[in-house]
Design an enzyme around this catalytic site. Structure first.
Site, PDB file in Angstrom:
ATOM      1  CG  ASP A  51      -1.182   6.396  -5.826  1.00 52.06           C
ATOM      2  OD1 ASP A  51      -0.240   6.125  -6.928  1.00 52.06           O
ATOM      3  OD2 ASP A  51      -2.136   6.071  -5.177  1.00 52.06           O
ATOM      4  CD  GLU A  52       4.060   5.160  -3.981  1.00 50.99           C
ATOM      5  OE1 GLU A  52       3.144   5.026  -3.784  1.00 50.99           O
ATOM      6  OE2 GLU A  52       5.359   4.736  -4.042  1.00 50.99           O
TER       7      GLU A  52
END
Length: 345
Positions: free
Chosen positions: A94-95
DNA sequence: TCTGGGGTCCTGTTCCGC
DNA sequence: TCTGGCGGAACAGGACCC
């Protein structure tokens, strides 16, 4: 991505939008993986024991993690990012960091990206833009969810001078407690520490790092591809086990799983290790390097078993794990064959 | 309150060969 | 033959991150 695992779950459970939702394992020793912003209002956060989260927010909807699904959605997000054609360093599902230094209008490009993620994937993201990864990271966290923060280094120094030192990635609970012990609680106070004083108390590398980070200086590059160094499987039992035979069965099953993961990725390692956590949370690891790289489940299991026999746990065991490291050097030629030294290693 | 799973990096120690 | 110093590899543990 904002509350990524929960947000992805809401795509297929739209009836849960607006409710406190917690993604977490179900066992008695599970911890929270992600909490929706509604659940966070009750004080629920990542890495919190699920038992505590349940007390804080008994009405939350509980969902078990489904990493295969999150991986699939993550790939779509990353694919949208890759359309920008700049170097990308994924940090997790998610990053990611994007190197926008060659882009004429990074703010416009990132606005476009966030809009596309929202419109095409129905997911929210937060963006931080800065002269280096540290500023970008802290900026991206500063106004979550749906944040969009652009800062120079000097602006970051000024804006976060009253924030706790924990704001800086790399300053964890131990370092923060030690700093607090010296009366250093805020980033402003850390900025006023001399590099000499920090080196004296934290050592050369760590001291210098603290000084640099306090001033939001960071020259680490965006690294698009990094070679894996190790691979592991570990299990926390619902109840502690004391039976040595059962432990060896667990290690064998873990070796089997680990071997599968290694083979899927065409990896093999020379260093095999175990990890043992007692009921009182004391933890030890033991590794042994063997003559040649392997991903054979039998070999991994045999070494793991041997390590456990040579280092028997002194208390009931709550966690066991197996690890393989020492993969081929990047780009290195195949090692010449050397004899395996299982017994004497 | 009672602490997951999968990783990386750093430090200090020990061992071994030269 | 013994001793010492040095450097690299291996090992153990800890801090940290998502």
């Amino acid at each position: 991505m904002d509350a990524f695992y929960v947000s992805v779950e809401l795509l297929r459970h739209p009836e849960l939008v607006g409710k406190p939702v917690i993604v977490s394992g179900t066992g008695p020793r599970a911890v929270v993986t992600t909490a929706s912003y509604e659940a966070r209002k009750y004080g629920v956060g990542s890495a919190m024991p699920a038992s505590r989260a349940r007390r804080l927010c008994p009405d939350a909807v509980w969902l078990p993690p489904d990493f295969a699904y999150y991986r699939e959605v993550s790939r779509k997000v990353m694919a949208l990012m890759r359309e920008l054609g700049v170097p990308i360093e994924p940090v997790s599902l998610d990053e990611a960091y994007l190197d926008l230094s060659s882009v004429p209008d990074p703010v416009a490009r990132m606005s476009d990206l966030v809009r596309r993620i929202r419109e095409e994937l129905r997911l929210d993201a937060s963006v931080g833009i800065g002269p280096n990864k540290l500023v970008a990271k802290v900026a991206s966290d500063a106004e979550k969810p749906r944040g969009f923060v652009v800062l120079t280094r000097e602006q970051a120094v000024e804006r976060f001078k009253d924030a706790p030192v924990r704001l800086i990635p790399g300053i964890g609970p131990k370092t923060a407690a030690k700093l607090n012990g010296y009366g250093v609680k805020t980033l402003g106070q850390l900025q006023r520490c001399t590099v000499e004083g920090l080196i004296e108390r934290f050592g050369e590398t760590h001291g210098r790092m603290l000084h640099e980070r306090a001033h939001f200086r960071d020259d680490s590059p965006v690294t698009p591809h990094r070679e894996a160094k190790s691979r592991s499987v570990e299990t926390t039992f619902d109840t502690d086990i004391a039976d040595r035979g059962r432990m060896e069965e667990v290690l064998a099953r873990q070796a089997e799983r680990l071997s599968g993961e290694l083979r899927k990725r065409d990896l093999a390692g020379r260093t095999i290790g175990i990890k043992v956590r007692h009921d009182d949370f004391t933890t030890y690891t033991r590794v042994r390097s063997i003559g040649e790289r392997t991903n054979d489940p039998e070999v991994i299991a045999a070494v793991a078993r041997q390590l456990l026999r040579e280092n028997p746990p002194k208390r009931p065991v709550r966690l066991l794990g197996v690890r393989v490291a020492g993969f081929a050097e990047r780009g290195a030629a195949e090692e010449p064959a050397t004899p395996t030294l299982l017994e004497s290693g």
